[in-house]
Design an enzyme around this catalytic site. Structure first.
Site, PDB file in Angstrom:
ATOM      1  N   ASN A 353       0.835  -1.201   0.000  1.00  0.00           N
ATOM      2  CA  ASN A 353       0.000   0.000   0.000  1.00  0.00           C
ATOM      3  C   ASN A 353       0.874   1.258   0.000  1.00  0.00           C
ATOM      4  O   ASN A 353       0.732   2.145   0.847  1.00  0.00           O
ATOM      5  CB  ASN A 353      -0.945  -0.008   1.195  1.00  0.00           C
ATOM      6  CG  ASN A 353      -2.230   0.752   0.925  1.00  0.00           C
ATOM      7  OD1 ASN A 353      -2.388   1.393  -0.109  1.00  0.00           O
ATOM      8  ND2 ASN A 353      -3.153   0.695   1.862  1.00  0.00           N
ATOM      9  N   HIS A 384      -8.629   3.611   7.609  1.00  0.00           N
ATOM     10  CA  HIS A 384      -9.000   2.244   7.275  1.00  0.00           C
ATOM     11  C   HIS A 384     -10.403   1.901   7.753  1.00  0.00           C
ATOM     12  O   HIS A 384     -11.099   1.116   7.101  1.00  0.00           O
ATOM     13  CB  HIS A 384      -7.998   1.261   7.890  1.00  0.00           C
ATOM     14  CG  HIS A 384      -6.763   1.085   7.060  1.00  0.00           C
ATOM     15  ND1 HIS A 384      -5.644   1.854   7.243  1.00  0.00           N
ATOM     16  CD2 HIS A 384      -6.485   0.241   6.036  1.00  0.00           C
ATOM     17  CE1 HIS A 384      -4.715   1.490   6.365  1.00  0.00           C
ATOM     18  NE2 HIS A 384      -5.198   0.517   5.618  1.00  0.00           N
TER      19      HIS A 384
END
Length: 512
Positions: A353, A384
Protein backbone atom coordinates in the site's frame (compact mmCIF):
# COMPACT_ATOMS: atom_id res chain seq x y z
CA UNK A 1 -30.58 -19.67 5.33
CA UNK A 2 -28.69 -20.81 2.21
CA UNK A 3 -31.13 -19.02 -0.04
CA UNK A 4 -30.85 -15.88 2.05
CA UNK A 5 -27.03 -16.00 1.87
CA UNK A 6 -27.25 -16.46 -1.90
CA UNK A 7 -29.62 -13.52 -2.18
CA UNK A 8 -27.17 -11.33 -0.24
CA UNK A 9 -24.33 -12.52 -2.46
CA UNK A 10 -26.06 -11.21 -5.56
CA UNK A 11 -27.67 -8.14 -4.01
CA UNK A 12 -26.46 -4.76 -5.20
CA UNK A 13 -27.48 -1.14 -5.53
CA UNK A 14 -25.45 -0.96 -8.73
CA UNK A 15 -26.11 -2.48 -12.12
CA UNK A 16 -27.48 -6.04 -12.34
CA UNK A 17 -26.70 -6.49 -16.04
CA UNK A 18 -23.91 -8.94 -15.21
CA UNK A 19 -25.90 -10.96 -12.67
CA UNK A 20 -25.87 -14.11 -14.89
CA UNK A 21 -22.07 -13.93 -15.03
CA UNK A 22 -21.89 -13.69 -11.25
CA UNK A 23 -24.13 -16.73 -10.80
CA UNK A 24 -22.12 -18.67 -13.35
CA UNK A 25 -18.78 -17.92 -11.64
CA UNK A 26 -20.17 -18.03 -8.11
CA UNK A 27 -18.84 -14.53 -7.44
CA UNK A 28 -20.67 -11.66 -5.72
CA UNK A 29 -22.16 -9.24 -8.22
CA UNK A 30 -20.09 -6.35 -6.82
CA UNK A 31 -16.87 -8.23 -7.64
CA UNK A 32 -18.11 -8.98 -11.15
CA UNK A 33 -19.04 -5.32 -11.66
CA UNK A 34 -15.67 -4.21 -10.31
CA UNK A 35 -13.67 -6.50 -12.58
CA UNK A 36 -15.78 -5.59 -15.58
CA UNK A 37 -15.36 -1.86 -14.96
CA UNK A 38 -11.61 -2.18 -14.51
CA UNK A 39 -11.27 -4.14 -17.74
CA UNK A 40 -13.45 -1.58 -19.49
CA UNK A 41 -11.28 1.19 -18.01
CA UNK A 42 -8.19 -0.61 -19.33
CA UNK A 43 -9.60 -0.63 -22.87
CA UNK A 44 -10.76 2.98 -22.50
CA UNK A 45 -7.28 3.96 -21.26
CA UNK A 46 -5.63 2.68 -24.43
CA UNK A 47 -8.22 4.56 -26.51
CA UNK A 48 -7.71 7.66 -24.36
CA UNK A 49 -3.95 7.61 -24.96
CA UNK A 50 -4.21 6.99 -28.70
CA UNK A 51 -7.26 8.97 -29.78
CA UNK A 52 -7.64 11.61 -27.07
CA UNK A 53 -3.93 12.34 -26.75
CA UNK A 54 -2.87 15.94 -26.07
CA UNK A 55 -2.10 16.26 -29.78
CA UNK A 56 -5.66 15.30 -30.76
CA UNK A 57 -7.78 16.82 -27.97
CA UNK A 58 -7.66 19.87 -25.75
CA UNK A 59 -7.13 19.57 -21.97
CA UNK A 60 -10.80 20.49 -21.44
CA UNK A 61 -11.95 17.56 -23.57
CA UNK A 62 -9.58 15.17 -21.79
CA UNK A 63 -10.67 16.43 -18.35
CA UNK A 64 -14.35 16.15 -19.28
CA UNK A 65 -14.11 12.67 -20.80
CA UNK A 66 -12.09 11.30 -17.86
CA UNK A 67 -14.57 12.76 -15.37
CA UNK A 68 -17.78 11.66 -17.07
CA UNK A 69 -16.49 8.14 -17.61
CA UNK A 70 -15.38 7.96 -13.98
CA UNK A 71 -18.81 9.06 -12.73
CA UNK A 72 -20.44 6.53 -15.05
CA UNK A 73 -18.30 3.74 -13.57
CA UNK A 74 -19.28 4.81 -10.04
CA UNK A 75 -22.98 4.75 -10.89
CA UNK A 76 -22.65 1.37 -12.61
CA UNK A 77 -20.91 -0.18 -9.59
CA UNK A 78 -22.72 1.51 -6.71
CA UNK A 79 -25.95 3.01 -7.97
CA UNK A 80 -27.30 5.63 -5.61
CA UNK A 81 -24.47 4.93 -3.13
CA UNK A 82 -22.20 6.80 -5.54
CA UNK A 83 -23.93 9.95 -4.26
CA UNK A 84 -21.77 9.67 -1.11
CA UNK A 85 -18.59 9.98 -3.14
CA UNK A 86 -19.91 12.78 -5.35
CA UNK A 87 -21.24 14.69 -2.33
CA UNK A 88 -17.94 14.76 -0.46
CA UNK A 89 -16.07 15.84 -3.61
CA UNK A 90 -18.49 18.71 -4.28
CA UNK A 91 -18.46 19.79 -0.61
CA UNK A 92 -14.66 19.76 -0.58
CA UNK A 93 -14.48 21.85 -3.75
CA UNK A 94 -16.81 24.41 -2.15
CA UNK A 95 -14.36 24.58 0.78
CA UNK A 96 -11.42 24.96 -1.61
CA UNK A 97 -13.09 27.86 -3.44
CA UNK A 98 -14.91 29.67 -0.63
CA UNK A 99 -12.94 28.75 2.47
CA UNK A 100 -10.20 30.71 4.17
CA UNK A 101 -7.06 29.81 2.25
CA UNK A 102 -5.05 29.80 5.49
CA UNK A 103 -7.22 27.03 6.92
CA UNK A 104 -8.47 25.28 3.81
CA UNK A 105 -6.34 22.20 4.53
CA UNK A 106 -7.80 21.86 8.02
CA UNK A 107 -11.40 22.32 6.91
CA UNK A 108 -10.95 19.84 4.10
CA UNK A 109 -9.31 17.24 6.32
CA UNK A 110 -12.09 17.46 8.90
CA UNK A 111 -14.82 17.29 6.25
CA UNK A 112 -13.36 14.42 4.22
CA UNK A 113 -12.18 12.31 7.15
CA UNK A 114 -15.36 13.05 9.11
CA UNK A 115 -17.59 11.90 6.28
CA UNK A 116 -15.45 8.81 5.67
CA UNK A 117 -15.55 7.91 9.37
CA UNK A 118 -19.32 8.34 9.49
CA UNK A 119 -19.64 5.89 6.62
CA UNK A 120 -17.29 3.46 8.34
CA UNK A 121 -19.30 3.68 11.56
CA UNK A 122 -22.52 2.95 9.72
CA UNK A 123 -21.05 -0.27 8.37
CA UNK A 124 -20.10 -1.50 11.85
CA UNK A 125 -22.91 -0.32 14.09
CA UNK A 126 -25.86 -0.02 11.70
CA UNK A 127 -25.15 -3.07 9.57
CA UNK A 128 -23.69 -5.10 12.48
CA UNK A 129 -20.32 -5.94 10.89
CA UNK A 130 -21.97 -6.74 7.60
CA UNK A 131 -20.14 -5.40 4.59
CA UNK A 132 -22.76 -4.45 2.06
CA UNK A 133 -22.69 -6.42 -1.16
CA UNK A 134 -21.95 -3.08 -2.78
CA UNK A 135 -19.21 -1.54 -0.65
CA UNK A 136 -18.48 2.03 -1.72
CA UNK A 137 -16.02 2.73 1.11
CA UNK A 138 -12.98 1.79 -1.02
CA UNK A 139 -13.49 4.55 -3.62
CA UNK A 140 -14.45 6.93 -0.81
CA UNK A 141 -11.13 6.19 0.92
CA UNK A 142 -9.22 6.96 -2.28
CA UNK A 143 -11.17 10.19 -2.82
CA UNK A 144 -10.40 11.21 0.78
CA UNK A 145 -6.69 10.83 0.09
CA UNK A 146 -6.89 12.93 -3.06
CA UNK A 147 -9.04 15.66 -1.53
CA UNK A 148 -6.71 16.14 1.42
CA UNK A 149 -3.55 15.84 -0.67
CA UNK A 150 -4.68 18.66 -2.96
CA UNK A 151 -5.76 20.85 -0.02
CA UNK A 152 -2.40 20.57 1.72
CA UNK A 153 -0.49 21.20 -1.51
CA UNK A 154 -2.66 24.25 -2.19
CA UNK A 155 -1.95 25.56 1.31
CA UNK A 156 1.78 25.03 0.75
CA UNK A 157 1.74 26.97 -2.50
CA UNK A 158 -0.37 29.91 -1.36
CA UNK A 159 0.33 30.37 2.36
CA UNK A 160 3.94 29.36 2.90
CA UNK A 161 7.23 30.79 1.74
CA UNK A 162 9.50 28.60 -0.32
CA UNK A 163 12.09 28.32 2.46
CA UNK A 164 9.43 27.00 4.85
CA UNK A 165 8.82 23.94 2.67
CA UNK A 166 10.75 20.73 2.30
CA UNK A 167 12.10 20.00 -1.16
CA UNK A 168 9.31 17.59 -2.09
CA UNK A 169 6.65 19.93 -0.71
CA UNK A 170 8.11 22.79 -2.74
CA UNK A 171 8.04 20.67 -5.88
CA UNK A 172 4.38 19.66 -5.45
CA UNK A 173 2.96 22.95 -4.12
CA UNK A 174 -0.04 24.43 -5.96
CA UNK A 175 -0.17 28.20 -6.39
CA UNK A 176 -3.74 28.61 -7.66
CA UNK A 177 -7.12 27.08 -6.89
CA UNK A 178 -8.12 24.46 -9.47
CA UNK A 179 -11.13 24.97 -11.71
CA UNK A 180 -14.19 22.79 -11.16
CA UNK A 181 -13.46 20.48 -14.09
CA UNK A 182 -9.81 20.10 -13.03
CA UNK A 183 -10.90 19.25 -9.49
CA UNK A 184 -13.50 16.73 -10.64
CA UNK A 185 -11.07 15.18 -13.11
CA UNK A 186 -8.40 14.75 -10.45
CA UNK A 187 -10.77 13.10 -7.97
CA UNK A 188 -13.18 11.20 -10.22
CA UNK A 189 -11.24 10.26 -13.36
CA UNK A 190 -11.97 6.75 -14.64
CA UNK A 191 -8.34 5.65 -14.28
CA UNK A 192 -8.34 5.67 -10.48
CA UNK A 193 -11.90 6.17 -9.29
CA UNK A 194 -12.37 2.59 -8.06
CA UNK A 195 -9.03 1.49 -6.61
CA UNK A 196 -6.77 4.50 -6.94
CA UNK A 197 -3.94 4.89 -6.46
CA UNK A 198 -3.71 8.39 -5.08
CA UNK A 199 -1.47 10.64 -7.15
CA UNK A 200 -0.27 14.22 -6.87
CA UNK A 201 -2.42 16.96 -8.42
CA UNK A 202 0.47 18.40 -10.43
CA UNK A 203 1.27 15.01 -11.91
CA UNK A 204 -2.35 14.58 -12.96
CA UNK A 205 -2.50 18.01 -14.60
CA UNK A 206 0.80 17.38 -16.39
CA UNK A 207 -0.62 14.10 -17.67
CA UNK A 208 -3.86 15.67 -18.94
CA UNK A 209 -2.04 18.57 -20.58
CA UNK A 210 0.62 16.35 -22.18
CA UNK A 211 3.68 17.28 -20.10
CA UNK A 212 3.91 14.19 -17.92
CA UNK A 213 6.53 12.23 -19.86
CA UNK A 214 8.46 15.20 -21.22
CA UNK A 215 8.88 16.68 -17.74
CA UNK A 216 10.25 13.39 -16.42
CA UNK A 217 12.65 13.07 -19.35
CA UNK A 218 13.90 16.61 -18.75
CA UNK A 219 14.52 15.80 -15.10
CA UNK A 220 16.38 12.66 -16.16
CA UNK A 221 18.50 14.60 -18.68
CA UNK A 222 19.31 17.24 -16.07
CA UNK A 223 20.33 14.58 -13.55
CA UNK A 224 22.50 12.87 -16.19
CA UNK A 225 24.19 16.18 -17.00
CA UNK A 226 24.94 16.80 -13.31
CA UNK A 227 26.52 13.35 -13.11
CA UNK A 228 28.69 14.00 -16.14
CA UNK A 229 26.75 11.88 -18.62
CA UNK A 230 25.70 13.08 -22.04
CA UNK A 231 22.33 11.38 -21.94
CA UNK A 232 20.89 9.84 -25.10
CA UNK A 233 21.51 10.61 -28.72
CA UNK A 234 17.87 9.96 -29.58
CA UNK A 235 14.54 10.26 -27.86
CA UNK A 236 14.04 7.07 -25.83
CA UNK A 237 11.04 4.82 -26.44
CA UNK A 238 8.79 5.32 -23.43
CA UNK A 239 5.78 3.37 -24.63
CA UNK A 240 3.92 1.83 -21.68
CA UNK A 241 2.95 -1.28 -23.68
CA UNK A 242 5.61 -3.57 -22.19
CA UNK A 243 4.91 -2.38 -18.65
CA UNK A 244 1.17 -2.89 -19.11
CA UNK A 245 1.62 -6.37 -20.56
CA UNK A 246 3.93 -7.36 -17.75
CA UNK A 247 1.47 -6.15 -15.13
CA UNK A 248 -1.44 -7.89 -16.83
CA UNK A 249 0.50 -11.17 -16.72
CA UNK A 250 0.93 -10.63 -12.97
CA UNK A 251 -2.81 -9.98 -12.68
CA UNK A 252 -3.63 -13.22 -14.52
CA UNK A 253 -1.33 -15.19 -12.23
CA UNK A 254 -2.92 -13.62 -9.14
CA UNK A 255 -6.42 -14.32 -10.46
CA UNK A 256 -5.55 -17.94 -11.17
CA UNK A 257 -4.03 -18.27 -7.71
CA UNK A 258 -7.21 -16.81 -6.19
CA UNK A 259 -9.51 -19.33 -7.86
CA UNK A 260 -7.24 -22.33 -7.27
CA UNK A 261 -5.71 -21.64 -3.85
CA UNK A 262 -7.20 -18.65 -2.02
CA UNK A 263 -10.78 -19.91 -2.07
CA UNK A 264 -9.66 -23.23 -0.57
CA UNK A 265 -7.93 -21.54 2.40
CA UNK A 266 -10.56 -19.32 4.05
CA UNK A 267 -9.28 -16.97 6.74
CA UNK A 268 -12.23 -17.71 9.04
CA UNK A 269 -11.12 -21.35 9.39
CA UNK A 270 -8.38 -20.03 11.72
CA UNK A 271 -11.08 -19.47 14.35
CA UNK A 272 -13.17 -22.54 13.61
CA UNK A 273 -14.04 -24.05 17.05
CA UNK A 274 -13.24 -27.64 16.06
CA UNK A 275 -9.96 -26.64 14.39
CA UNK A 276 -8.86 -24.49 17.34
CA UNK A 277 -9.81 -27.18 19.87
CA UNK A 278 -8.34 -30.27 18.23
CA UNK A 279 -5.54 -29.23 15.86
CA UNK A 280 -2.01 -29.07 17.36
CA UNK A 281 -0.27 -25.72 17.62
CA UNK A 282 2.07 -26.32 14.68
CA UNK A 283 -0.88 -27.23 12.47
CA UNK A 284 -2.71 -24.04 13.46
CA UNK A 285 0.43 -21.98 12.89
CA UNK A 286 0.99 -23.58 9.48
CA UNK A 287 -2.59 -23.00 8.35
CA UNK A 288 -2.48 -19.40 9.55
CA UNK A 289 0.73 -18.82 7.59
CA UNK A 290 -0.56 -20.27 4.33
CA UNK A 291 -4.03 -18.68 4.61
CA UNK A 292 -2.46 -15.24 5.03
CA UNK A 293 -0.10 -15.87 2.13
CA UNK A 294 -3.08 -16.95 0.04
CA UNK A 295 -5.03 -13.79 0.94
CA UNK A 296 -2.43 -11.42 -0.53
CA UNK A 297 -2.89 -12.09 -4.28
CA UNK A 298 -6.35 -10.52 -4.34
CA UNK A 299 -4.75 -7.26 -3.21
CA UNK A 300 -1.90 -7.75 -5.66
CA UNK A 301 -4.47 -8.22 -8.42
CA UNK A 302 -6.50 -5.10 -7.63
CA UNK A 303 -3.50 -2.79 -7.18
CA UNK A 304 -1.53 -4.12 -10.15
CA UNK A 305 -4.54 -3.90 -12.46
CA UNK A 306 -5.18 -0.32 -11.33
CA UNK A 307 -1.53 0.50 -12.05
CA UNK A 308 -1.82 -1.07 -15.51
CA UNK A 309 -4.94 0.98 -16.28
CA UNK A 310 -3.11 4.22 -15.49
CA UNK A 311 -0.05 3.15 -17.47
CA UNK A 312 -2.19 2.23 -20.48
CA UNK A 313 -3.41 5.83 -20.58
CA UNK A 314 0.17 7.11 -20.42
CA UNK A 315 0.22 8.00 -16.72
CA UNK A 316 2.72 6.71 -14.17
CA UNK A 317 6.04 7.29 -15.93
CA UNK A 318 8.79 7.83 -13.35
CA UNK A 319 11.83 8.22 -15.59
CA UNK A 320 14.66 6.17 -17.05
CA UNK A 321 16.74 3.72 -15.07
CA UNK A 322 20.52 3.40 -15.30
CA UNK A 323 20.32 1.17 -18.36
CA UNK A 324 18.04 3.55 -20.22
CA UNK A 325 14.84 1.57 -19.76
CA UNK A 326 11.60 3.39 -18.88
CA UNK A 327 10.17 2.95 -15.39
CA UNK A 328 6.38 2.98 -15.11
CA UNK A 329 6.13 2.73 -11.35
CA UNK A 330 5.49 6.34 -10.31
CA UNK A 331 2.13 5.51 -8.74
CA UNK A 332 2.58 1.77 -8.13
CA UNK A 333 0.91 0.66 -4.93
CA UNK A 334 2.66 -2.63 -4.33
CA UNK A 335 6.10 -4.18 -4.80
CA UNK A 336 5.37 -7.91 -4.77
CA UNK A 337 9.00 -9.03 -4.77
CA UNK A 338 9.81 -6.63 -1.95
CA UNK A 339 6.92 -8.02 0.10
CA UNK A 340 7.59 -11.69 -0.47
CA UNK A 341 11.32 -11.34 0.23
CA UNK A 342 11.01 -8.89 3.14
CA UNK A 343 13.44 -9.64 5.97
CA UNK A 344 12.07 -7.00 8.33
CA UNK A 345 8.69 -5.72 9.46
CA UNK A 346 9.49 -2.25 8.11
CA UNK A 347 10.54 -3.52 4.69
CA UNK A 348 7.24 -5.34 4.36
CA UNK A 349 5.24 -2.24 5.26
CA UNK A 350 7.26 0.00 2.94
CA UNK A 351 6.33 -2.18 -0.03
CA UNK A 352 2.63 -2.64 0.81
CA UNK A 353 0.00 0.00 0.00
CA UNK A 354 2.82 2.33 -0.99
CA UNK A 355 0.80 5.39 -2.02
CA UNK A 356 -1.15 5.34 1.23
CA UNK A 357 2.16 5.50 3.08
CA UNK A 358 3.20 8.44 0.93
CA UNK A 359 -0.11 10.17 1.69
CA UNK A 360 0.20 9.61 5.46
CA UNK A 361 3.70 11.03 5.44
CA UNK A 362 2.71 14.05 3.32
CA UNK A 363 -0.40 15.12 5.24
CA UNK A 364 0.50 14.08 8.76
CA UNK A 365 3.99 12.89 9.66
CA UNK A 366 5.89 15.72 7.95
CA UNK A 367 3.56 18.37 9.38
CA UNK A 368 2.80 17.34 12.96
CA UNK A 369 4.79 19.49 15.43
CA UNK A 370 5.08 16.65 17.96
CA UNK A 371 3.96 13.07 18.55
CA UNK A 372 4.25 12.53 14.82
CA UNK A 373 4.28 8.74 14.88
CA UNK A 374 1.27 8.54 17.20
CA UNK A 375 -0.77 11.00 15.14
CA UNK A 376 0.13 9.26 11.89
CA UNK A 377 -0.79 5.95 13.44
CA UNK A 378 -4.21 7.30 14.51
CA UNK A 379 -4.89 8.81 11.09
CA UNK A 380 -4.04 5.52 9.39
CA UNK A 381 -6.41 3.65 11.70
CA UNK A 382 -9.27 6.10 11.13
CA UNK A 383 -8.76 6.02 7.38
CA UNK A 384 -9.00 2.24 7.28
CA UNK A 385 -12.18 2.17 9.34
CA UNK A 386 -13.56 1.42 12.78
CA UNK A 387 -13.56 -2.37 12.81
CA UNK A 388 -11.88 -3.51 16.06
CA UNK A 389 -9.63 -5.89 14.17
CA UNK A 390 -7.86 -2.95 12.53
CA UNK A 391 -6.92 -1.52 15.90
CA UNK A 392 -5.71 -4.87 17.21
CA UNK A 393 -3.37 -4.96 14.22
CA UNK A 394 -2.07 -1.42 14.78
CA UNK A 395 -1.56 -1.91 18.51
CA UNK A 396 0.16 -5.24 18.02
CA UNK A 397 2.56 -3.64 15.57
CA UNK A 398 3.97 -1.30 18.25
CA UNK A 399 5.86 -3.82 20.43
CA UNK A 400 6.83 -5.79 17.31
CA UNK A 401 8.44 -2.69 15.78
CA UNK A 402 10.27 -1.88 19.03
CA UNK A 403 11.54 -5.45 19.36
CA UNK A 404 12.63 -5.62 15.73
CA UNK A 405 14.61 -2.40 16.02
CA UNK A 406 16.28 -3.50 19.25
CA UNK A 407 17.09 -6.94 17.87
CA UNK A 408 18.55 -5.52 14.66
CA UNK A 409 20.77 -3.07 16.57
CA UNK A 410 21.94 -5.76 18.95
CA UNK A 411 22.78 -8.73 16.77
CA UNK A 412 22.78 -7.88 13.06
CA UNK A 413 26.37 -6.65 12.96
CA UNK A 414 27.54 -10.07 14.17
CA UNK A 415 26.34 -11.66 10.92
CA UNK A 416 27.91 -9.27 8.41
CA UNK A 417 31.40 -10.77 8.50
CA UNK A 418 30.84 -13.35 5.77
CA UNK A 419 28.41 -14.08 2.95
CA UNK A 420 27.34 -17.36 4.55
CA UNK A 421 26.50 -15.80 7.89
CA UNK A 422 24.63 -12.97 6.17
CA UNK A 423 22.62 -15.45 4.07
CA UNK A 424 21.73 -17.45 7.17
CA UNK A 425 20.68 -14.26 8.96
CA UNK A 426 18.51 -13.23 6.01
CA UNK A 427 16.79 -16.61 5.86
CA UNK A 428 15.99 -16.59 9.58
CA UNK A 429 14.77 -12.99 9.54
CA UNK A 430 12.65 -13.70 6.45
CA UNK A 431 10.92 -16.57 8.23
CA UNK A 432 10.45 -14.50 11.38
CA UNK A 433 9.10 -11.55 9.39
CA UNK A 434 6.58 -13.63 7.45
CA UNK A 435 5.29 -15.39 10.57
CA UNK A 436 5.11 -12.10 12.45
CA UNK A 437 3.19 -10.44 9.61
CA UNK A 438 0.80 -13.39 9.59
CA UNK A 439 0.15 -12.99 13.32
CA UNK A 440 -0.18 -9.20 13.08
CA UNK A 441 -2.54 -8.90 10.12
CA UNK A 442 -4.88 -11.74 11.07
CA UNK A 443 -7.20 -9.42 13.11
CA UNK A 444 -7.23 -7.05 10.12
CA UNK A 445 -8.98 -9.77 8.13
CA UNK A 446 -11.06 -11.28 10.96
CA UNK A 447 -12.40 -7.81 11.94
CA UNK A 448 -14.34 -8.68 15.11
CA UNK A 449 -13.18 -8.74 18.73
CA UNK A 450 -14.42 -12.29 19.37
CA UNK A 451 -12.62 -13.77 16.38
CA UNK A 452 -9.44 -11.85 17.16
CA UNK A 453 -9.30 -13.00 20.78
CA UNK A 454 -10.06 -16.57 19.70
CA UNK A 455 -7.17 -16.48 17.26
CA UNK A 456 -4.70 -14.91 19.70
CA UNK A 457 -5.63 -17.47 22.35
CA UNK A 458 -5.06 -20.28 19.88
CA UNK A 459 -1.60 -18.82 19.27
CA UNK A 460 -1.01 -18.38 23.04
CA UNK A 461 -0.23 -14.67 22.41
CA UNK A 462 3.28 -15.84 21.59
CA UNK A 463 4.28 -12.91 19.36
CA UNK A 464 3.03 -10.38 21.92
CA UNK A 465 5.04 -12.09 24.67
CA UNK A 466 8.21 -12.56 22.63
CA UNK A 467 8.10 -8.97 21.34
CA UNK A 468 7.67 -7.43 24.78
CA UNK A 469 10.40 -9.59 26.33
CA UNK A 470 12.79 -8.89 23.46
CA UNK A 471 12.15 -5.15 23.56
CA UNK A 472 12.76 -5.04 27.32
CA UNK A 473 15.76 -7.38 27.34
CA UNK A 474 17.55 -5.70 24.44
CA UNK A 475 16.73 -2.13 25.36
CA UNK A 476 19.90 -0.13 25.87
CA UNK A 477 21.26 3.26 25.07
CA UNK A 478 23.50 3.53 22.03
CA UNK A 479 26.38 5.89 21.64
CA UNK A 480 26.09 8.52 18.89
CA UNK A 481 28.91 6.82 16.96
CA UNK A 482 26.95 3.58 16.91
CA UNK A 483 23.85 5.40 15.76
CA UNK A 484 25.80 7.02 12.94
CA UNK A 485 27.26 3.67 11.92
CA UNK A 486 23.80 2.16 11.88
CA UNK A 487 22.49 5.02 9.77
CA UNK A 488 25.43 4.69 7.42
CA UNK A 489 24.84 0.97 7.05
CA UNK A 490 21.16 1.55 6.41
CA UNK A 491 21.84 4.16 3.75
CA UNK A 492 24.42 2.04 2.01
CA UNK A 493 21.97 -0.86 1.76
CA UNK A 494 19.22 1.28 0.26
CA UNK A 495 18.50 0.88 -3.46
CA UNK A 496 20.26 3.37 -5.67
CA UNK A 497 18.32 5.92 -7.66
CA UNK A 498 19.56 4.37 -10.88
CA UNK A 499 17.29 1.41 -10.20
CA UNK A 500 14.33 3.73 -10.54
CA UNK A 501 12.53 2.25 -7.54
CA UNK A 502 9.90 4.14 -5.53
CA UNK A 503 11.39 5.99 -2.61
CA UNK A 504 9.74 4.84 0.58
CA UNK A 505 10.13 6.90 3.69
CA UNK A 506 11.28 5.31 6.92
CA UNK A 507 8.40 7.12 8.51
CA UNK A 508 5.62 5.51 6.53
CA UNK A 509 3.29 4.46 9.33
CA UNK A 510 0.77 2.58 7.31
CA UNK A 511 -0.93 -0.73 7.33
CA UNK A 512 -1.15 -3.68 5.93
Amino acid sequence: MGERAEDLLFKTTGSKWLLPVGRLLGLPIDQVNFMSCQLFALAAAFWFRLYLSPGHASPLVRHTFATLLGIGILIFCFGWYSAHILAVVVASYFIIVKGDINNVHRYTMVTAMGYLTACHVSRVFIYNYGILSTDFSGPLMIVTQKITTLAFQLHDGTCKKSEQLASDQRLLAITARPSLIEYLSYNLNFLSVLVGPCSNYKDHIDFIEGRHISQRLKQHAAAAARNGHNGYDRTPDVSPLKAVCRKLVVCCCCLLFFFVVTRSLPITFNVNPDFVSHAPFLSRLTYAFFSIQAARPKFYFAWTLADAVNNAAGFGFRGMDGSGKPCWDLISNVNIIGIETATSFKTFIDNWNIQTGVWLKAVCYDRAPRHRLALTFILSALWHGVYPGYYFTFITAIPITMAARALRRSIRHHFLGSRGLKLGYDVVTWMATQLTICYTVMPFLLLSVDHTITYYRSMYFHVHIISVLAAVALHRKHKPTEDSKSASSSSSSAPSSSQCQPVHSNNNKKVL
